[in-house]
Design an enzyme around this catalytic site. Structure first.
Site, PDB file in Angstrom:
ATOM      1  N   SER A  47       0.858  -1.186   0.000  1.00  0.00           N
ATOM      2  CA  SER A  47       0.000   0.000   0.000  1.00  0.00           C
ATOM      3  C   SER A  47       0.891   1.232   0.000  1.00  0.00           C
ATOM      4  O   SER A  47       1.896   1.268   0.711  1.00  0.00           O
ATOM      5  CB  SER A  47      -0.899   0.013   1.240  1.00  0.00           C
ATOM      6  OG  SER A  47      -1.556   1.261   1.359  1.00  0.00           O
ATOM      7  N   ASP A  88       4.796   2.486  -2.972  1.00  0.00           N
ATOM      8  CA  ASP A  88       4.199   3.397  -3.957  1.00  0.00           C
ATOM      9  C   ASP A  88       4.845   3.059  -5.290  1.00  0.00           C
ATOM     10  O   ASP A  88       6.057   3.262  -5.463  1.00  0.00           O
ATOM     11  CB  ASP A  88       4.477   4.852  -3.560  1.00  0.00           C
ATOM     12  CG  ASP A  88       3.839   5.844  -4.517  1.00  0.00           C
ATOM     13  OD1 ASP A  88       3.562   5.476  -5.686  1.00  0.00           O
ATOM     14  OD2 ASP A  88       3.616   6.996  -4.115  1.00  0.00           O
ATOM     15  N   ASN A 113      -1.148  -5.232  -9.176  1.00  0.00           N
ATOM     16  CA  ASN A 113      -2.576  -4.906  -9.126  1.00  0.00           C
ATOM     17  C   ASN A 113      -2.848  -3.399  -9.080  1.00  0.00           C
ATOM     18  O   ASN A 113      -3.904  -2.964  -9.539  1.00  0.00           O
ATOM     19  CB  ASN A 113      -3.181  -5.584  -7.888  1.00  0.00           C
ATOM     20  CG  ASN A 113      -4.564  -5.091  -7.575  1.00  0.00           C
ATOM     21  OD1 ASN A 113      -5.526  -5.463  -8.253  1.00  0.00           O
ATOM     22  ND2 ASN A 113      -4.691  -4.220  -6.572  1.00  0.00           N
ATOM     23  N   SER A 157      -7.234  -5.365 -18.194  1.00  0.00           N
ATOM     24  CA  SER A 157      -8.656  -5.015 -18.283  1.00  0.00           C
ATOM     25  C   SER A 157      -9.187  -5.432 -19.646  1.00  0.00           C
ATOM     26  O   SER A 157      -8.440  -5.416 -20.634  1.00  0.00           O
ATOM     27  CB  SER A 157      -8.813  -3.502 -18.114  1.00  0.00           C
ATOM     28  OG  SER A 157     -10.111  -3.103 -18.516  1.00  0.00           O
ATOM     29  N   LYS A 192      -3.754  -0.178 -20.240  1.00  0.00           N
ATOM     30  CA  LYS A 192      -3.910  -1.629 -20.066  1.00  0.00           C
ATOM     31  C   LYS A 192      -3.503  -2.385 -21.345  1.00  0.00           C
ATOM     32  O   LYS A 192      -3.064  -3.537 -21.274  1.00  0.00           O
ATOM     33  CB  LYS A 192      -5.343  -1.957 -19.655  1.00  0.00           C
ATOM     34  CG  LYS A 192      -5.714  -1.396 -18.271  1.00  0.00           C
ATOM     35  CD  LYS A 192      -4.851  -1.975 -17.153  1.00  0.00           C
ATOM     36  CE  LYS A 192      -5.298  -1.538 -15.775  1.00  0.00           C
ATOM     37  NZ  LYS A 192      -4.527  -2.127 -14.685  1.00  0.00           N
ATOM     38  N   THR A 200     -15.766  -1.177  -7.506  1.00  0.00           N
ATOM     39  CA  THR A 200     -14.684  -0.714  -6.617  1.00  0.00           C
ATOM     40  C   THR A 200     -14.602   0.808  -6.737  1.00  0.00           C
ATOM     41  O   THR A 200     -15.253   1.427  -7.582  1.00  0.00           O
ATOM     42  CB  THR A 200     -13.311  -1.302  -7.014  1.00  0.00           C
ATOM     43  OG1 THR A 200     -12.975  -0.807  -8.311  1.00  0.00           O
ATOM     44  CG2 THR A 200     -13.295  -2.825  -7.016  1.00  0.00           C
TER      45      THR A 200
HETATM   46  N1  NAP Z   1     -12.784  -2.650 -10.904  1.00  0.00           N
HETATM   47  C1  NAP Z   1     -12.840  -3.086 -12.158  1.00  0.00           C
HETATM   48  O1  NAP Z   1     -13.906  -3.175 -12.776  1.00  0.00           O
HETATM   49  C2  NAP Z   1     -11.574  -3.477 -12.851  1.00  0.00           C
HETATM   50  C3  NAP Z   1     -11.676  -4.110 -14.103  1.00  0.00           C
HETATM   51  C4  NAP Z   1     -10.518  -4.489 -14.765  1.00  0.00           C
HETATM   52  C5  NAP Z   1      -9.293  -4.230 -14.185  1.00  0.00           C
HETATM   53  N2  NAP Z   1      -9.217  -3.604 -12.967  1.00  0.00           N
HETATM   54  C6  NAP Z   1      -7.877  -3.365 -12.408  1.00  0.00           C
HETATM   55  O2  NAP Z   1      -7.832  -3.959 -11.112  1.00  0.00           O
HETATM   56  C7  NAP Z   1      -6.804  -3.315 -10.345  1.00  0.00           C
HETATM   57  C8  NAP Z   1      -7.349  -2.981  -8.970  1.00  0.00           C
HETATM   58  O3  NAP Z   1      -8.341  -1.990  -9.130  1.00  0.00           O
HETATM   59  P1  NAP Z   1      -9.651  -1.901  -8.218  1.00  0.00           P
HETATM   60  O4  NAP Z   1     -10.795  -1.977  -9.122  1.00  0.00           O
HETATM   61  O5  NAP Z   1      -9.550  -2.809  -7.074  1.00  0.00           O
HETATM   62  O6  NAP Z   1      -9.554  -0.374  -7.757  1.00  0.00           O
HETATM   63  P2  NAP Z   1      -9.346   0.328  -6.330  1.00  0.00           P
HETATM   64  O7  NAP Z   1     -10.268  -0.221  -5.313  1.00  0.00           O
HETATM   65  O8  NAP Z   1      -9.377   1.783  -6.635  1.00  0.00           O
HETATM   66  O9  NAP Z   1      -7.865  -0.117  -5.913  1.00  0.00           O
HETATM   67  C9  NAP Z   1      -6.737   0.405  -6.587  1.00  0.00           C
HETATM   68  C10 NAP Z   1      -5.556   0.190  -5.684  1.00  0.00           C
HETATM   69  O10 NAP Z   1      -4.382   0.702  -6.358  1.00  0.00           O
HETATM   70  C11 NAP Z   1      -3.698   1.521  -5.435  1.00  0.00           C
HETATM   71  N3  NAP Z   1      -2.812   2.493  -6.071  1.00  0.00           N
HETATM   72  C12 NAP Z   1      -3.117   3.520  -6.888  1.00  0.00           C
HETATM   73  N4  NAP Z   1      -2.009   4.210  -7.195  1.00  0.00           N
HETATM   74  C13 NAP Z   1      -0.974   3.601  -6.543  1.00  0.00           C
HETATM   75  C14 NAP Z   1       0.411   3.836  -6.443  1.00  0.00           C
HETATM   76  N5  NAP Z   1       0.997   4.880  -7.057  1.00  0.00           N
HETATM   77  N6  NAP Z   1       1.162   2.989  -5.693  1.00  0.00           N
HETATM   78  C15 NAP Z   1       0.590   1.953  -5.048  1.00  0.00           C
HETATM   79  N7  NAP Z   1      -0.714   1.692  -5.073  1.00  0.00           N
HETATM   80  C16 NAP Z   1      -1.494   2.510  -5.823  1.00  0.00           C
HETATM   81  C17 NAP Z   1      -4.787   2.167  -4.607  1.00  0.00           C
HETATM   82  O11 NAP Z   1      -4.238   2.742  -3.434  1.00  0.00           O
HETATM   83  P3  NAP Z   1      -4.939   4.016  -2.688  1.00  0.00           P
HETATM   84  O12 NAP Z   1      -6.028   3.448  -1.817  1.00  0.00           O
HETATM   85  O13 NAP Z   1      -3.793   4.596  -1.927  1.00  0.00           O
HETATM   86  O14 NAP Z   1      -5.464   4.908  -3.765  1.00  0.00           O
HETATM   87  C18 NAP Z   1      -5.666   0.960  -4.355  1.00  0.00           C
HETATM   88  O15 NAP Z   1      -5.120   0.173  -3.327  1.00  0.00           O
HETATM   89  C19 NAP Z   1      -6.369  -2.103 -11.163  1.00  0.00           C
HETATM   90  O16 NAP Z   1      -5.183  -2.405 -11.867  1.00  0.00           O
HETATM   91  C20 NAP Z   1      -7.520  -1.919 -12.148  1.00  0.00           C
HETATM   92  O17 NAP Z   1      -7.117  -1.254 -13.323  1.00  0.00           O
HETATM   93  C21 NAP Z   1     -10.317  -3.226 -12.297  1.00  0.00           C
END
Ligand code: NAP
Length: 235
Positions: free
Chosen positions: A32, A53, A79, A137, A164, A193
């Site tokens: 995190s 980070d 992730n 994605s 992506k 999310t």
């Molecule tokens: N949700 C969907 O529908 C979906 C679909 C396809 C792919 N994805 C992919 O799944 C992955 C997880 O996304 P999620 O949907 O779970 O979104 P999320 O709940 O917004 O989680 C994103 C995570 O990435 C962290 N993050 C952002 N910038 C960062 C950095 N510079 N260094 C370290 N951590 C960082 C965030 O930390 P903070 O809390 O500090 O911001 C959070 O822990 C992403 O790669 C996203 O593109 C999501």
């Protein structure tokens, strides 16, 4: 015992993946960028917290040193990811896209993934069964985004799908360069999310399933592919 690091695991799909892999017996480093949120998340699951980070060289290097000192790494789940929105809450489309927005999204989703992978490759190389999962994605698939019959055709964002698509190509090239590792991309599906302001239709339990599965493939699993909960995708 399999040791796994998940970036951006303080919430969302990363947190759920951590929960599931811990239940499956992995030792999990919950990455995190925010120490307070990360520590709380790790404590709630019984994971190890590591400040990470993906945009910060010093943070990533310190995380790699600390994981190496504790015994190494078998599985890396890239992730962490972002999508950016305009002030009115809309996804930033081509008309509003600036170089700064593009840079910010690519910095985290692409450059950050490479920074982390590069830093942890020496640790993975020492594992008997090294695995990398890059969270991509369905919006990366040109065949879908260009097809008026696909729901993905209607997504107006530019930076996120482009980032992506880069993750997919990075996955293919790394998989060829490191045949002793299992390196794959996954498409979790549209999951509620913070990233999409909870517009996704799946739960995090459903979305994390393919991440967990591909983090658990071991040394005989596939490499160089993209996987969904329904199986492999055609690039
Ligand atoms: N949700 C969907 O529908 C979906 C679909 C396809 C792919 N994805 C992919 O799944 C992955 C997880 O996304 P999620 O949907 O779970 O979104 P999320 O709940 O917004 O989680 C994103 C995570 O990435 C962290 N993050 C952002 N910038 C960062 C950095 N510079 N260094 C370290 N951590 C960082 C965030 O930390 P903070 O809390 O500090 O911001 C959070 O822990 C992403 O790669 C996203 O593109 C999501």
């Amino acid at each position: 015992m399999t040791t796994t690091l998940i970036t951006g695991a303080n919430k969302g799909l990363g947190f759920e993946t951590a929960r599931r892999l811990l239940a499956d017996g992995h030792t999990v480093y919950l990455g995190s960028r925010d120490a307070g949120r990360g520590r709380a998340a790790a404590e709630s699951l019984g994971a190890r917290f590591v400040q990470l980070d993906v945009n910060d060289d010093a943070s990533v290097e310190a995380a790699a040193k600390s994981v190496a000192a504790d015994g190494g790494l078998d599985v890396l789940v890239n992730n962490a990811g972002i999508e950016l929105y305009s002030a009115d809450g809309a996804v930033i489309g081509a008309a509003e896209l600036t170089a700064d927005v593009m840079r910010d999204v690519l910095e985290t989703n692409v450059v950050g993934l490479v920074r982390v992978t590069h830093a942890f490759l020496p640790l993975l190389a020492r594992s008997a069964a090294p695995v990398v999962v890059n969270v991509s994605s369905g919006l990366a698939l040109a065949s879908e985004v260009a097809d008026p019959a696909s729901s993905r055709y209607h997504y107006p964002g530019v930076a996120y799908p482009a980032s992506k698509a880069a993750v997919n190509m990075i996955t293919i090239q790394y998989a060829k360069a490191f045949p002793g590792m299992r390196i794959n991309a996954v498409e979790p599906g549209h999951t509620a999310t913070d990233l999409n302001r909870h517009a996704g239709r799946q739960t995090v339990e459903e979305g994390a399933e393919v991440i967990v599965r591909m983090a658990s493939i071991g040394r005989d699993g596939p490499t160089g592919g993209c996987f969904t909960s329904g199986g492999p995708l055609t690039w």
